[in-house]
Design an enzyme around this catalytic site. Structure first.
Site, PDB file in Angstrom:
ATOM      1  N   ALA A 125       0.858  -1.197   0.000  1.00  0.00           N
ATOM      2  CA  ALA A 125       0.000   0.000   0.000  1.00  0.00           C
ATOM      3  C   ALA A 125       0.890   1.242   0.000  1.00  0.00           C
ATOM      4  O   ALA A 125       2.027   1.198   0.480  1.00  0.00           O
ATOM      5  CB  ALA A 125      -0.870  -0.013   1.242  1.00  0.00           C
TER       6      ALA A 125
ATOM      7  N   GLU B  68       4.027  -5.151   7.537  1.00  0.00           N
ATOM      8  CA  GLU B  68       3.125  -4.137   8.115  1.00  0.00           C
ATOM      9  C   GLU B  68       3.384  -3.900   9.594  1.00  0.00           C
ATOM     10  O   GLU B  68       3.256  -2.779  10.088  1.00  0.00           O
ATOM     11  CB  GLU B  68       1.664  -4.544   7.904  1.00  0.00           C
TER      12      GLU B  68
ATOM     13  N   GLU C 204      -0.120  -9.410  -0.594  1.00  0.00           N
ATOM     14  CA  GLU C 204      -1.554  -9.731  -0.430  1.00  0.00           C
ATOM     15  C   GLU C 204      -2.253  -9.797  -1.792  1.00  0.00           C
ATOM     16  O   GLU C 204      -3.109 -10.649  -2.018  1.00  0.00           O
ATOM     17  CB  GLU C 204      -2.223  -8.690   0.478  1.00  0.00           C
TER      18      GLU C 204
ATOM     19  N   GLY D  39       0.812  -5.113   1.046  1.00  0.00           N
ATOM     20  CA  GLY D  39      -0.301  -5.213   0.101  1.00  0.00           C
ATOM     21  C   GLY D  39       0.118  -5.854  -1.212  1.00  0.00           C
ATOM     22  O   GLY D  39      -0.706  -6.466  -1.904  1.00  0.00           O
TER      23      GLY D  39
HETATM   24  C1  LIG Z   1      10.142  -2.087  -1.494  1.00  0.00           C
HETATM   25  C2  LIG Z   1      11.452  -1.856  -0.815  1.00  0.00           C
HETATM   26  C3  LIG Z   1      12.058  -3.169  -0.351  1.00  0.00           C
HETATM   27  C4  LIG Z   1      12.427  -1.208  -1.828  1.00  0.00           C
HETATM   28  O1  LIG Z   1      13.646  -0.927  -1.187  1.00  0.00           O
HETATM   29  P1  LIG Z   1      14.737   0.022  -1.873  1.00  0.00           P
HETATM   30  O2  LIG Z   1      15.911   0.020  -0.969  1.00  0.00           O
HETATM   31  O3  LIG Z   1      14.918  -0.391  -3.275  1.00  0.00           O
HETATM   32  O4  LIG Z   1      14.092   1.451  -1.946  1.00  0.00           O
HETATM   33  P2  LIG Z   1      13.675   2.423  -0.768  1.00  0.00           P
HETATM   34  O5  LIG Z   1      13.266   1.677   0.430  1.00  0.00           O
HETATM   35  O6  LIG Z   1      14.702   3.472  -0.609  1.00  0.00           O
HETATM   36  O7  LIG Z   1      12.359   3.066  -1.364  1.00  0.00           O
HETATM   37  C5  LIG Z   1      12.400   3.897  -2.511  1.00  0.00           C
HETATM   38  C6  LIG Z   1      11.397   4.999  -2.331  1.00  0.00           C
HETATM   39  O8  LIG Z   1      10.092   4.439  -2.326  1.00  0.00           O
HETATM   40  C7  LIG Z   1       9.412   4.815  -1.140  1.00  0.00           C
HETATM   41  N1  LIG Z   1       8.532   3.689  -0.756  1.00  0.00           N
HETATM   42  C8  LIG Z   1       8.866   2.426  -0.606  1.00  0.00           C
HETATM   43  N2  LIG Z   1       7.810   1.675  -0.281  1.00  0.00           N
HETATM   44  C9  LIG Z   1       6.771   2.520  -0.247  1.00  0.00           C
HETATM   45  C10 LIG Z   1       5.388   2.353   0.034  1.00  0.00           C
HETATM   46  N3  LIG Z   1       4.857   1.150   0.314  1.00  0.00           N
HETATM   47  N4  LIG Z   1       4.610   3.437  -0.010  1.00  0.00           N
HETATM   48  C11 LIG Z   1       5.115   4.640  -0.298  1.00  0.00           C
HETATM   49  N5  LIG Z   1       6.416   4.883  -0.576  1.00  0.00           N
HETATM   50  C12 LIG Z   1       7.222   3.819  -0.537  1.00  0.00           C
HETATM   51  C13 LIG Z   1      10.500   5.059  -0.126  1.00  0.00           C
HETATM   52  O9  LIG Z   1      10.030   5.899   0.887  1.00  0.00           O
HETATM   53  C14 LIG Z   1      11.556   5.702  -0.995  1.00  0.00           C
HETATM   54  O10 LIG Z   1      11.238   7.055  -1.204  1.00  0.00           O
HETATM   55  P3  LIG Z   1      11.948   8.208  -0.352  1.00  0.00           P
HETATM   56  O11 LIG Z   1      11.470   9.458  -0.969  1.00  0.00           O
HETATM   57  O12 LIG Z   1      11.486   8.038   1.064  1.00  0.00           O
HETATM   58  O13 LIG Z   1      13.422   7.953  -0.453  1.00  0.00           O
HETATM   59  C15 LIG Z   1      11.310  -0.909   0.381  1.00  0.00           C
HETATM   60  O14 LIG Z   1      11.008   0.367  -0.083  1.00  0.00           O
HETATM   61  C16 LIG Z   1      10.274  -1.323   1.362  1.00  0.00           C
HETATM   62  O15 LIG Z   1      10.517  -2.146   2.203  1.00  0.00           O
HETATM   63  N6  LIG Z   1       9.089  -0.678   1.277  1.00  0.00           N
HETATM   64  C17 LIG Z   1       8.021  -0.819   2.249  1.00  0.00           C
HETATM   65  C18 LIG Z   1       7.372  -2.165   2.183  1.00  0.00           C
HETATM   66  C19 LIG Z   1       6.225  -2.200   3.157  1.00  0.00           C
HETATM   67  O16 LIG Z   1       6.386  -1.992   4.330  1.00  0.00           O
HETATM   68  N7  LIG Z   1       5.041  -2.456   2.636  1.00  0.00           N
HETATM   69  C20 LIG Z   1       3.842  -2.493   3.417  1.00  0.00           C
HETATM   70  C21 LIG Z   1       3.068  -1.255   3.224  1.00  0.00           C
HETATM   71  S1  LIG Z   1       1.618  -1.185   4.243  1.00  0.00           S
HETATM   72  C22 LIG Z   1       0.525  -2.201   3.459  1.00  0.00           C
HETATM   73  O17 LIG Z   1       0.806  -2.714   2.438  1.00  0.00           O
HETATM   74  C23 LIG Z   1      -0.822  -2.333   4.118  1.00  0.00           C
HETATM   75  C24 LIG Z   1      -1.696  -3.413   3.542  1.00  0.00           C
HETATM   76  O18 LIG Z   1      -1.536  -4.621   4.223  1.00  0.00           O
HETATM   77  C25 LIG Z   1      -3.157  -3.197   3.689  1.00  0.00           C
HETATM   78  C26 LIG Z   1      -3.606  -1.843   3.564  1.00  0.00           C
HETATM   79  C27 LIG Z   1      -5.071  -1.798   3.727  1.00  0.00           C
HETATM   80  C28 LIG Z   1      -5.382  -0.402   4.084  1.00  0.00           C
HETATM   81  C29 LIG Z   1      -6.748  -0.354   4.541  1.00  0.00           C
HETATM   82  C30 LIG Z   1      -6.912   0.819   5.417  1.00  0.00           C
HETATM   83  C31 LIG Z   1      -7.985   0.514   6.346  1.00  0.00           C
HETATM   84  C32 LIG Z   1      -8.162   1.561   7.318  1.00  0.00           C
HETATM   85  C33 LIG Z   1      -9.034   1.051   8.365  1.00  0.00           C
HETATM   86  C34 LIG Z   1      -9.361   1.980   9.412  1.00  0.00           C
HETATM   87  C35 LIG Z   1     -10.082   3.174   9.085  1.00  0.00           C
HETATM   88  C36 LIG Z   1     -11.105   3.390  10.102  1.00  0.00           C
HETATM   89  C37 LIG Z   1     -11.667   4.757  10.014  1.00  0.00           C
HETATM   90  O19 LIG Z   1     -11.013   5.680   9.548  1.00  0.00           O
HETATM   91  O20 LIG Z   1     -12.788   4.916  10.460  1.00  0.00           O
END
Ligand SMILES: CC(C)(COP(=O)(O)OP(=O)(O)OC[C@H]1O[C@@H](n2cnc3c(N)ncnc32)[C@H](O)[C@@H]1OP(=O)(O)O)[C@@H](O)C(=O)NCCC(=O)NCCSC(=O)C[C@@H](O)CCCCCCCCCCCCC(=O)O
Length: 719
Positions: A61, A123, A103, A100
């Protein structure tokens, strides 16, 4: 944000296009929803492949969207539509499939991965849980125990392990996309129902409750107050005990609690701060974008004490060739044995071969003449270090970088004894140097941007979070630690015990309290520094009363403890008693309590009841206050730098974001008011005087942390 093509006649290829990691932003989710609907409707399309652009499947996400109102199609129904459709869908996983992203892949009917790909549900490290069905589908795919492990730790899994666990169906060294397209054609017509994870039962061991209870107990202990790991266990429990839809409902409820929590905000702040500190800048205008590191292939480490050994191991583990130098054959032999043992032990844990071939040992400084970068790691003594730097300056090639591993000595003073001050930088590693993630790179007043860039780049190669700091006593981390330790000692004088102080700090989330930490480091370390500073020992001004030094309140308690021969874990006695010399099991020591009582009587101090809130406020607000001073002095470039130093180097709980983030969460006016209160109660303690920056911020309405830089007196003037 999702490209649609038809390939091989019957396969719909859907490519996520949101660089750099194809995060599932609202636009990407819309793109996927539309393209999947189109493929399902098109009679020519028999199967689908989903992949990501630029060799990355999907980083999950879009974390940046979490701070904004939700828009676009939600993930859960989007993934359900893929799974429920009657055309087989294959995920072609290259690079990474995280959160995500995984997922989404679990909603597909098959998963093909490249051998270099990694998958995981991280997460929990963002204060969340996998809330797009991850907690329900993964256990149904790989079983309860492995799913609990992956979801509660958030660890990344290699393609090979993913294959073993059954997360992916095939792994290839060739193009995962090509194989997935081929695969998608082959599986047309095969029964799809067994591939729909939501229809499966979670494979469980006979004693499900036992496993869940045991896991919950372990997770609670590891969590140190973090809520997300506990919610992860609860969600996975639902996968083992409830039907799929009820489990999904539970997943959503638990996510709703975490989503707006301060812990989730703190951990997401840490995610971005960790990346931001890599983008350094100097007041000269040089920055990480315009300053190139010089390639380094030959590195030397001078001194094979605890730090030198750890640094050598870290370098070898990063695949670098290292020349390790000692002063005599005996020390060299001891160092060699220990470094080799550490490398073997590490390799054994990873089931790998230790790279002993990368190590070379010598007592001859002349062998350094072809080395590109030297890390001096001798004893923390300025005279000794100066001697070493003089010699290095004459034997090393003219353009070799000279780095000093010091925890607080003046880098400029060392640079001044060399003929190349611009190539001198500090590299403050944290013990054990092959384990701890933090590296403070210290910019001396004459260090060149190239030297800084090279040291920062080397830190990255070693897998460290490298933070650039200015040159002052203790740099950022240890400078802030001083008032923290000071307050802890004062609290003992006033009536606390080591257990009370440590208990409050551990409850806050530190892995160990300040007294246990001091015992671990060795109480003689600080004692020697205090003697050199004239705070104890023969150089004390005889006119100073016992509890005053250099015009301010001083606690001689740690000196008196050392004088009793209590040096900490190493000899089994410090602030606590240990099971044996070198032992780690701390028990409260009645003789320390008696000593404290006698001390208070001797100095006419009436002990008072001290509660945990006072411990936390006095220790941590004093530390935070020094953080504001470091920012204002230009020693730390920004609050994120301080926070990453504390999270990665000093055990600050990640779910509290770091000291500066925590100050913002508590509220700057409250931090200011409490500091003023304690300063009034202890007028002889200057560290409690609120810093001018804190006052300016509060006077300006307490702006959010990302605006603090605008209020600095001298924006990173020392960097
Ligand atoms: C992917 C990586 C391993 C890549 O690593 P690498 O070293 O190549 O690169 P960087 O880490 O330097 O990243 C480059 C650049 O990209 C940015 N970035 C990376 N990942 C993301 C991301 N997921 N989103 C946004 N930006 C990202 C990073 O910041 C860098 O940019 P910058 O400018 O900062 O230099 C590595 O990047 C990595 O590990 N990424 C994260 C992986 C991760 O943790 N993923 C999980 C994300 S959370 C998720 O997926 C959630 C889902 O399970 C489900 C979501 C459902 C949501 C539903 C919401 C429900 C809300 C309910 C409640 C509300 C109630 C109410 O309001 O009433």
């Amino acid at each position: 944000m999702a490209r649609y093509e038809q390939v091989q006649g019957t396969v719909a290829l859907i490519t996520l296009t949101n660089p750099p990691v194809n995060a599932l932003s609202a636009a990407v989710r819309l793109g996927i929803t539309e393209t999947v609907t189109r493929a399902l409707r098109d009679p020519e399309v028999k199967s689908m492949v989903i992949c990501g652009e630029n060799g990355v499947f999907c980083g999950g996400a879009d974390i940046r969207e979490f701070a904004k109102p939700m828009s676009g199609p939600p993930l859960v129904p989007m993934i359900a539509a893929i799974e429920e459709g009657e055309k087989p869908v294959v995920a072609a996983i290259e690079g990474a499939a995280f959160g995500g992203g995984l997922e989404l892949a679990l909603g597909c009917h098959y998963r093909i991965a490249h051998s270099k790909a990694r998958v995981g549900l991280p997460e929990v490290t963002l204060g969340l849980l996998p809330a797009a069905g991850g907690t329900q589908r993964l256990p149904r795919l790989i079983g309860l125990a492995p799913a609990l492990d992956l979801i509660t730790t958030g660890r990344h899994v290699t393609a090979q392990e993913a294959l073993k666990l059954g997360i992916v169906d095939q792994v290839t060294d060739q193009s995962a996309l090509d194989l997935a397209i081929q695969f998608a054609q082959q599986v047309v017509g095969q029964p799809l129902l067994p591939r729909k994870l939501s229809t499966r039962q979670t494979p469980c061991p006979p004693d499900v409750d036992g496993l869940l209870e045991e896991t919950m107990a372990q997770v609670k202990q590891r969590a140190r107050g973090a809520m997300a790991p506990i919610a992860c266990v609860q969600a996975v429990r639902a996968a083992a005990t409830l039907p799929y839809q009820a489990g999904m409902q539970k997943e959503q409820e638990l996510m709703a609690t975490l989503f707006h929590s301060s812990q989730a905000r703190a951990m997401q702040y840490c995610f971005f701060a960790q990346r931001a500190v890599g983008r350094w800048s100097l007041s000269s205008g040089a920055h990480s974008g315009n300053s190139k590191p010089r390639p380094v292939s030959k590195v030397a480490v001078i001194g094979l004490g605890t730090m030198g050994r750890g640094i050598t191991v870290a370098l070898v583990k990063a695949g670098m060739s290292v020349l390790a130098v000692e002063t005599n054959k005996k020390q060299l032999e001891i160092g060699k044995q220990m470094v080799s043992a550490m490398l073997k032990h590490d390799a054994q844990k990873r089931n790998a071969t230790p790279r002993l071939d990368l190590l070379h040992f010598t007592i001859d400084l002349l062998e350094l003449k072809n080395t590109d970068l030297i890390i001096e790691a001798v004893f923390e003594d300025m005279a000794l270090k100066k001697q070493v730097f003089k010699e290095l300056s004459s034997v090393c090639k003219a353009d070799a970088f000279l780095c000093t591993n010091t925890s607080g000595l003046d880098v400029d003073e060392l640079a001044a004894v060399t003929k190349r001050p611009e190539l001198v930088v500090g590299m403050h590693f944290f013990a054990p140097a092959h384990v701890m993630k933090l590296l403070e790179v210290v910019h001396g007043s004459r260090s060149s941007p190239e030297a800084v860039a090279t040291a920062m780049h080397l830190g990255k190669r070693l897998g460290k979070v490298s933070v650039l700091v200015g040159n002052c006593a203790g740099f950022v981390g240890n400078r802030m630690l001083k008032p923290y330790l000071e307050q802890a000692n004062f609290l003992l004088e006033e009536g606390a015990t080591p257990e009370l102080v440590d208990g409050a700090l551990e409850e806050f989330g530190f892995p160990m309290g300040v007294f246990k930490m001091s015992d671990l480091s060795g109480l003689d370390v600080g004692w020697r520094i205090r003697k050199e500073a004239g705070l104890t020992g023969p150089n004390v001004d005889p006119r100073d009363p016992p509890r005053r030094r250099q015009g301010r309140r001083y606690s001689p308690l740690p000196d008196l403890v050392c004088e009793q021969g209590r040096l900490g874990q190493k000899n089994g006695r410090g602030w606590y008693l240990y099971d044996k010399p070198g032992g780690r099991v701390a028990t409260p020591d009645p003789s320390i309590h008696k000593f404290l009582e006698e001390y208070r009587i001797k100095h006419g101090i009436s002990p008072r009841q001290i509660d945990r809130q006072e411990v936390v406020e006095r220790c941590l607000f004093a530390l935070i206050n020094e953080g504001f001073r470091s920012l204002d002095d230009g020693i730390a470039a920004g609050p994120e730098d301080i926070d990453m130093i504390y999270v990665f180097g000093y055990g600050w709980p990640r779910h509290r974001g770091g000291p500066m983030f925590y100050a913002g969460m508590v509220g700057l006016p409250r931090v200011l008011t409490r500091l003023e209160h304690y300063r009034q109660a202890h007028p002889e303690v200057p560290h409690l005087e609120p810093s001018p920056l804190l006052r300016r911020l509060v006077a300006s309405g307490s702006p959010p942390i990302n605006k603090w830089r605008d209020f600095l007196q001298r924006p990173h003037s020392q960097l």
